[in-house]
Write a protein that holds these residues in place. Sequence first.
Motif, PDB file in Angstrom:
ATOM      1  N   VAL A 197      -0.379  10.279   9.566  1.00  0.00           N
ATOM      2  CA  VAL A 197       0.581   9.404   8.611  1.00  0.00           C
ATOM      3  C   VAL A 197       1.891  10.413   8.448  1.00  0.00           C
ATOM      4  O   VAL A 197       1.647  11.474   7.710  1.00  0.00           O
ATOM      5  N   SER A 246      -1.113   1.355  -1.552  1.00  0.00           N
ATOM      6  CA  SER A 246      -2.114   2.732  -1.024  1.00  0.00           C
ATOM      7  C   SER A 246      -3.170   2.397  -0.247  1.00  0.00           C
ATOM      8  O   SER A 246      -3.684   1.045  -0.267  1.00  0.00           O
ATOM      9  N   GLU A 288      -0.283  -1.571   5.501  1.00  0.00           N
ATOM     10  CA  GLU A 288      -0.152  -1.371   3.819  1.00  0.00           C
ATOM     11  C   GLU A 288       1.137  -0.783   4.041  1.00  0.00           C
ATOM     12  O   GLU A 288       2.089  -0.876   3.234  1.00  0.00           O
ATOM     13  N   ARG A 289       1.785  -0.034   5.286  1.00  0.00           N
ATOM     14  CA  ARG A 289       3.192   0.526   5.347  1.00  0.00           C
ATOM     15  C   ARG A 289       4.059  -0.686   5.403  1.00  0.00           C
ATOM     16  O   ARG A 289       5.067  -0.782   4.448  1.00  0.00           O
ATOM     17  N   TRP A 326       4.848  11.872   6.581  1.00  0.00           N
ATOM     18  CA  TRP A 326       5.067  11.759   5.281  1.00  0.00           C
ATOM     19  C   TRP A 326       6.704  11.446   5.106  1.00  0.00           C
ATOM     20  O   TRP A 326       6.876  10.434   4.059  1.00  0.00           O
ATOM     21  N   VAL A 373      -3.587   7.804   1.284  1.00  0.00           N
ATOM     22  CA  VAL A 373      -2.145   8.000   1.317  1.00  0.00           C
ATOM     23  C   VAL A 373      -1.470   6.639   0.632  1.00  0.00           C
ATOM     24  O   VAL A 373      -2.195   5.627   0.378  1.00  0.00           O
ATOM     25  N   PHE A 401       2.203   4.695   0.512  1.00  0.00           N
ATOM     26  CA  PHE A 401       3.227   4.094   1.041  1.00  0.00           C
ATOM     27  C   PHE A 401       4.542   3.762   0.039  1.00  0.00           C
ATOM     28  O   PHE A 401       4.090   3.169  -0.934  1.00  0.00           O
ATOM     29  N   HIS A 402       5.670   3.928   0.237  1.00  0.00           N
ATOM     30  CA  HIS A 402       6.551   3.858  -0.582  1.00  0.00           C
ATOM     31  C   HIS A 402       7.622   2.573  -0.115  1.00  0.00           C
ATOM     32  O   HIS A 402       7.657   2.629   1.281  1.00  0.00           O
ATOM     33  N   GLY A 458       6.589   7.501   7.554  1.00  0.00           N
ATOM     34  CA  GLY A 458       5.635   6.879   7.001  1.00  0.00           C
ATOM     35  C   GLY A 458       4.943   6.416   8.451  1.00  0.00           C
ATOM     36  O   GLY A 458       4.036   5.418   8.495  1.00  0.00           O
ATOM     37  N   SER A 513       5.829   7.813   3.034  1.00  0.00           N
ATOM     38  CA  SER A 513       4.621   7.873   2.419  1.00  0.00           C
ATOM     39  C   SER A 513       4.237   9.278   1.833  1.00  0.00           C
ATOM     40  O   SER A 513       4.922  10.347   1.847  1.00  0.00           O
ATOM     41  N   SER A 514       2.930   9.534   1.417  1.00  0.00           N
ATOM     42  CA  SER A 514       2.900  10.840   0.997  1.00  0.00           C
ATOM     43  C   SER A 514       2.075  11.783   1.899  1.00  0.00           C
ATOM     44  O   SER A 514       1.895  12.911   1.773  1.00  0.00           O
ATOM     45  N   ASP A 517       5.159   0.104  -4.263  1.00  0.00           N
ATOM     46  CA  ASP A 517       4.341   1.195  -3.658  1.00  0.00           C
ATOM     47  C   ASP A 517       3.012   0.409  -3.211  1.00  0.00           C
ATOM     48  O   ASP A 517       2.470  -0.249  -3.791  1.00  0.00           O
TER      49      ASP A 517
END
Length: 147
Positions: free
Chosen positions: A135, A67, A55-56, A137, A109, A111-112, A140, A117-118, A65
């Motif tokens: 993870v 998630s 996902e990242r 932040w 979480v 991912f941006h 990521g 990430s959050s 984004d």
Amino acid sequence: MRRSEAKAGFTLIEMTVVMAIVALVASLVIISLPGTGRTRLKAVVMETEALLRQERLAAILTRSDRSVLLDGQSRTLVGDDGNAVAVPRDVTIDVLGAAETLYGHLLVVAFHPDGGSSGAVLRLSREGAAYEVRVNWYSGKVSIGAE
């Protein structure tokens, strides 16, 4: 010695055969017991790590984004692309750093596109064995730690 006295009792070979049969049956019973062993727990942790990394990477490549959500009813971690990791019923899931819900599921979480990430920590445990999937932040980065 009389012939009838020599036949009374078991021979060493008969006792060894009986013990071998009992050991074989016991090992089959242990293998067939339901539950998650340490190796299955480690496999679930590695599948979770792979899902998070995927996902990242997708967030970076699609520049959007992404998630990973936890469906509490089915005990499944689900990514935006539909990939999922089923967590066995006898494994405890603790999610640290997640306080938001999305679509009725817990947001584990986000991912941006910049790779950040959050941030989150998932702790998967069963009977004294525990692993954490972390993870970061800022970067990521996804990593596994054992306890």
